[in-house]
Design a protein around this motif. Structure first.
Motif, mmCIF file in Angstrom:
data_model
loop_
_atom_site.group_PDB
_atom_site.id
_atom_site.type_symbol
_atom_site.label_atom_id
_atom_site.label_comp_id
_atom_site.label_asym_id
_atom_site.label_seq_id
_atom_site.Cartn_x
_atom_site.Cartn_y
_atom_site.Cartn_z
ATOM 1 N N UNK A 16 -0.933 48.535 28.625
ATOM 2 C CA UNK A 16 -2.370 48.268 29.191
ATOM 3 C C UNK A 16 -2.898 49.200 30.044
ATOM 4 N N UNK A 17 -2.199 50.381 30.045
ATOM 5 C CA UNK A 17 -2.490 51.185 31.283
ATOM 6 C C UNK A 17 -3.909 51.942 31.110
ATOM 7 N N UNK A 18 -4.517 52.076 32.202
ATOM 8 C CA UNK A 18 -5.871 52.629 32.232
ATOM 9 C C UNK A 18 -7.078 52.123 31.591
ATOM 10 N N UNK A 19 -7.100 50.765 32.112
ATOM 11 C CA UNK A 19 -8.288 50.017 31.719
ATOM 12 C C UNK A 19 -8.774 49.419 32.973
ATOM 13 N N UNK A 20 -9.471 48.323 32.851
ATOM 14 C CA UNK A 20 -10.176 47.716 34.090
ATOM 15 C C UNK A 20 -9.748 46.287 34.492
ATOM 16 N N UNK A 21 -8.564 46.189 34.325
ATOM 17 C CA UNK A 21 -7.970 44.791 34.500
ATOM 18 C C UNK A 21 -7.718 44.295 35.943
ATOM 19 N N UNK A 22 -7.947 43.431 36.320
ATOM 20 C CA UNK A 22 -7.883 43.025 38.048
ATOM 21 C C UNK A 22 -6.919 41.994 38.117
ATOM 22 N N UNK A 23 -6.743 40.914 37.224
ATOM 23 C CA UNK A 23 -5.921 39.917 37.250
ATOM 24 C C UNK A 23 -4.841 39.768 36.003
ATOM 25 N N UNK A 24 -3.618 39.543 36.307
ATOM 26 C CA UNK A 24 -2.560 39.112 35.411
ATOM 27 C C UNK A 24 -2.457 37.775 35.140
ATOM 28 N N UNK A 25 -2.567 37.099 34.273
ATOM 29 C CA UNK A 25 -2.529 35.691 33.869
ATOM 30 C C UNK A 25 -1.184 35.109 34.338
ATOM 31 N N UNK A 26 -0.832 34.227 34.952
ATOM 32 C CA UNK A 26 0.520 33.652 35.255
ATOM 33 C C UNK A 26 1.150 33.436 34.258
ATOM 34 N N UNK A 27 0.720 32.728 33.142
ATOM 35 C CA UNK A 27 1.575 32.604 31.870
ATOM 36 C C UNK A 27 1.966 33.610 31.036
ATOM 37 N N UNK A 28 1.397 34.696 31.266
ATOM 38 C CA UNK A 28 1.284 35.657 30.150
ATOM 39 C C UNK A 28 2.810 36.168 30.061
ATOM 40 N N UNK A 29 3.592 36.316 31.062
ATOM 41 C CA UNK A 29 5.024 36.932 30.823
ATOM 42 C C UNK A 29 5.918 35.428 30.377
ATOM 43 N N UNK A 30 5.685 34.814 30.670
ATOM 44 C CA UNK A 30 6.372 33.414 30.329
ATOM 45 C C UNK A 30 6.269 33.205 28.966
ATOM 46 N N UNK A 31 5.154 33.393 28.258
ATOM 47 C CA UNK A 31 4.946 33.105 26.624
ATOM 48 C C UNK A 31 5.494 34.455 25.905
ATOM 49 N N UNK A 32 5.753 35.504 26.556
ATOM 50 C CA UNK A 32 6.106 36.598 25.872
ATOM 51 C C UNK A 32 7.774 37.018 26.041
ATOM 52 N N UNK A 33 8.787 36.050 25.541
ATOM 53 C CA UNK A 33 10.029 36.197 25.924
ATOM 54 C C UNK A 33 10.714 37.320 25.501
ATOM 55 N N UNK A 34 10.285 38.063 24.547
ATOM 56 C CA UNK A 34 10.651 39.424 23.991
ATOM 57 C C UNK A 34 10.298 40.644 24.579
ATOM 58 N N UNK A 35 9.248 40.338 25.521
ATOM 59 C CA UNK A 35 8.731 41.497 26.338
ATOM 60 C C UNK A 35 9.778 42.185 27.060
ATOM 61 N N UNK A 36 9.875 43.604 26.870
ATOM 62 C CA UNK A 36 10.664 44.541 27.518
ATOM 63 C C UNK A 36 10.223 45.570 28.372
ATOM 64 N N UNK A 37 8.940 46.102 27.894
ATOM 65 C CA UNK A 37 8.117 47.110 28.794
ATOM 66 C C UNK A 37 6.567 46.282 28.827
ATOM 67 N N UNK A 38 5.881 46.248 30.067
ATOM 68 C CA UNK A 38 4.894 46.018 30.346
ATOM 69 C C UNK A 38 3.966 46.701 31.284
#
Length: 85
Positions: free
Chosen positions: A51-73
Motif C-alpha cells: 500500500x505504499x505511496x497512497x494517502x493512508x493516515x491510520x492503520x486499523x487495529x484489527x487489520x493485522x490480527x485478521x490476516x494471519x498469513x501476512x508476511x510483507x506489509x
C-alpha cells in the motif's frame, strides 16, 4: 488468482465486490487510497500487501490480527499519523 496488481490506477479504495479467496499478493501502491477498508480481511490467504505511496493516515487495529498469513506489509510513503498498539 493468486496475484493482483492494481498499482498506479488512481483508486480511492479497494473494489468491495472483489472475490479472490486464494489471493496471496495484492499491490495497491501508488493510488489515492486514504483509508484501509476492513473488507480486505476477507483475503485470509494474503501474504503480501503493498500500500505504499497512497494517502493512508491510520492503520486499523484489527487489520493485522485478521490476516494471519501476512508476511510483507508495505505502507511506506503514506501520511501515517498513528499505528495502534
Amino acid at each position: 488468482l493468486h496475484t493482483l496488481i492494481l498499482r498506479a490506477n488512481q483508486l480511492k479504495s479497494l473494489p468491495s465486490d472483489l472475490q479472490c479467496p486464494m489471493l496471496k499478493v495484492l499491490d495497491l501502491s501508488e493510488n489515492q487510497i486514504e483509508r484501509i477498508d476492513l473488507n480486505i480481511v476477507k483475503f485470509q490467504s494474503l501474504e503480501r500487501l503493498m500500500l505504499s505511496s497512497n494517502q493512508i493516515r491510520l492503520i486499523p487495529r484489527a487489520l493485522l490480527r485478521y490476516l494471519p498469513q501476512l508476511q510483507v506489509f508495505n505502507i511506506a510513503s503514506n501520511q501515517i499519523q498513528m499505528i495502534p498498539n
